[in-house]
Scaffold this motif. Structure first.
Motif, PDB file in Angstrom:
ATOM      1  N   ASN A  64       0.310  -0.418  -0.837  1.00  0.00           N
ATOM      2  CA  ASN A  64       0.410  -1.741  -1.477  1.00  0.00           C
ATOM      3  C   ASN A  64      -0.691  -1.790  -2.532  1.00  0.00           C
ATOM      4  O   ASN A  64      -1.731  -2.427  -2.342  1.00  0.00           O
ATOM      5  CB  ASN A  64       0.206  -2.865  -0.449  1.00  0.00           C
ATOM      6  CG  ASN A  64       1.167  -2.778   0.716  1.00  0.00           C
ATOM      7  OD1 ASN A  64       2.350  -2.503   0.541  1.00  0.00           O
ATOM      8  ND2 ASN A  64       0.659  -3.016   1.920  1.00  0.00           N
ATOM      9  N   GLY A  70      -4.983  -1.962   0.001  1.00  0.00           N
ATOM     10  CA  GLY A  70      -3.604  -2.014   0.484  1.00  0.00           C
ATOM     11  C   GLY A  70      -3.403  -2.977   1.631  1.00  0.00           C
ATOM     12  O   GLY A  70      -2.323  -3.041   2.222  1.00  0.00           O
ATOM     13  N   PHE A 276       4.792  -4.311  -3.083  1.00  0.00           N
ATOM     14  CA  PHE A 276       4.505  -4.428  -1.650  1.00  0.00           C
ATOM     15  C   PHE A 276       5.528  -3.590  -0.890  1.00  0.00           C
ATOM     16  O   PHE A 276       6.728  -3.775  -1.043  1.00  0.00           O
ATOM     17  CB  PHE A 276       4.579  -5.881  -1.176  1.00  0.00           C
ATOM     18  CG  PHE A 276       4.095  -6.055   0.242  1.00  0.00           C
ATOM     19  CD1 PHE A 276       2.788  -6.452   0.485  1.00  0.00           C
ATOM     20  CD2 PHE A 276       4.923  -5.796   1.319  1.00  0.00           C
ATOM     21  CE1 PHE A 276       2.318  -6.589   1.793  1.00  0.00           C
ATOM     22  CE2 PHE A 276       4.460  -5.930   2.621  1.00  0.00           C
ATOM     23  CZ  PHE A 276       3.158  -6.328   2.862  1.00  0.00           C
ATOM     24  N   HIS A 277       5.035  -2.677  -0.047  1.00  0.00           N
ATOM     25  CA  HIS A 277       5.927  -1.737   0.624  1.00  0.00           C
ATOM     26  C   HIS A 277       5.747  -1.649   2.135  1.00  0.00           C
ATOM     27  O   HIS A 277       6.632  -1.127   2.817  1.00  0.00           O
ATOM     28  CB  HIS A 277       5.734  -0.323   0.042  1.00  0.00           C
ATOM     29  CG  HIS A 277       6.115  -0.213  -1.392  1.00  0.00           C
ATOM     30  ND1 HIS A 277       7.423  -0.078  -1.808  1.00  0.00           N
ATOM     31  CD2 HIS A 277       5.365  -0.246  -2.523  1.00  0.00           C
ATOM     32  CE1 HIS A 277       7.463  -0.003  -3.129  1.00  0.00           C
ATOM     33  NE2 HIS A 277       6.231  -0.122  -3.586  1.00  0.00           N
ATOM     34  N   GLY A 304      -1.055  -6.395   5.231  1.00  0.00           N
ATOM     35  CA  GLY A 304      -0.778  -5.095   4.646  1.00  0.00           C
ATOM     36  C   GLY A 304      -0.905  -3.940   5.608  1.00  0.00           C
ATOM     37  O   GLY A 304      -0.547  -4.050   6.784  1.00  0.00           O
TER      38      GLY A 304
END
Length: 371
Positions: A64, A70, A276-277, A304
């Motif tokens: 992220n 992240g 954003f993953h 996150g």
């Protein structure tokens, strides 16, 4: 989608009984409240091995990349929410921020009014984890007390109290080269409560319950002012407010309620937050039926790469299943981080992350006890 053990419906009326998958019949799993170092040592070793494999121990922080580390540590809760576009923001409970200083209550009320908000609100530190420092302010007097409990020059988030009673954590993963994300974990969070019988004290009731009797060290400090109170018959008392396992909330695996409609809805929301993953989305929702349809829920916060799939704290989850889930999720964040680095993003670096972790640890120690 990762296959997980069966779900149970969330309970809101009382402390749940042991789940069917827990063969021992114990109200706690065998590892549920191990010391952190004991449970997480294998996870840290696995992280180190992955770091060696990828040539960068901080690779996950690129998963992220627009968020500090992240979301591993030191990130701003409001900063993540501020990234939401017009689609995602409609699903986030309204909030504002305040830096503690002087005349806090008046400034807080003015900041709330600017957003069309008023008490009751949830007050929480902008940098934090595990529900530390989260306070519920139902009145202006409680807001004043909550703000005064924090050190000066601490950034706080003031968020509208969501009317829904049920709470869940949805773990979202989307690889950069995939057009669609997935929900790898769904966890229901129950707030335990005691029900009075007209003659037992709060402490007696805690000792009589098979689960709370094993966790007195969690509940009694928070309830010390009420331990000798006798609850009238039928009257209930919530033991915690913050929906965090280490603070006393009870978690249930809800994987069976992950539906295509819910995945579609969450994917729509999360793809409206740039780059954003990987992380957990904590929500409150009206009912299981509505949640399955991807409707009638509000986002409390978005976490996150430092978040975990909290279904592992269901008392029916085995130690093997818990580690399998942990290893799967950390492996995924390394894979995603590596792909983002190939796109040109950078990881935060090991020592930068360590420095922020130390700063966060000092902040957490300065916060008041959560509600």
């Amino acid at each position: 989608m990762t296959q997980l053990s069966p779900s149970s419906q969330p309970h809101t009326a009382s402390i749940p009984s042991p789940q069917p998958g827990n063969k021992s019949g114990s109200p706690l799993s065998s590892f549920e409240f191990w010391p952190g170092w004991a449970f997480y040592t294998p996870v840290v070793i696995y992280w180190i091995l992955l770091g060696i494999r990828y040539g960068d121990f901080s690779t996950p922080t690129a998963a992220n990349p627009r968020i500090e580390t992240g979301g591993l540590c030191g990130e701003s809760k409001s900063g993540i929410l501020d990234m939401a576009g017009s689609v995602a923001s409609r699903w986030i409970a309204p909030y504002t921020t305040l830096i503690t200083g002087t005349n806090d209550t008046q400034r807080a009320l003015e900041a709330l009014a600017e957003k069309g908000l008023s008490v009751p609100v949830v007050v929480k530190p902008d940098v934090g984890c595990n529900g530390t420092g989260v306070k519920l302010a139902r009145t202006e007097a409680e807001l004043t007390a909550a703000l005064a409990a924090f050190p000066r020059r601490i950034k706080l988030v003031l968020q509208r109290l969501i009317p829904y009673k049920n709470e869940a954590g949805l773990f979202y993963i989307r690889h950069p080269d995939s057009p669609r994300g997935e929900i790898s974990s769904l966890t229901y969070k129950d707030i335990p409560m005691l029900t009075g019988n007209g003659h037992s004290t709060v402490l007696d009731l805690l000792k009589q319950d098979p689960r709370t009797s094993l966790l007195l060290h969690i509940y009694t400090p928070r309830l010390k002012a009420r331990l000798n109170d006798v609850l009238p018959a039928g009257e209930t008392l919530d033991l915690v407010f913050a929906g965090n396992h280490c603070k006393g909330a009870i978690f249930h695996n809800g994987a069976a309620d992950i539906t295509p409609a819910l995945v579609d809805r969450l994917d729509e929301i999360m793809q409206d937050i740039p780059d954003f993953h990987f992380g957990r989305v904590d929500v409150k929702f009206e009912s299981v039926e509505a949640l399955r349809q991807g409707e009638k829920f509000e986002i409390i916060e978005i976490n996150g790469v430092g978040s975990e799939a909290t279904h592992i704290w269901d008392s029916s989850t085995t130690l093997r299943e818990a580690y399998a889930a942990q290893f799967h999720h950390y492996r995924e964040t390394f894979r995603i981080g590596a792909k983002k680095k190939k796109e040109g993003w950078k990881s935060s670096g090991l020592w930068h992350g360590v420095r922020l972790w130390r700063q966060q640890k000092r902040l957490l120690a300065s916060y008041p006890m959560n509600d």
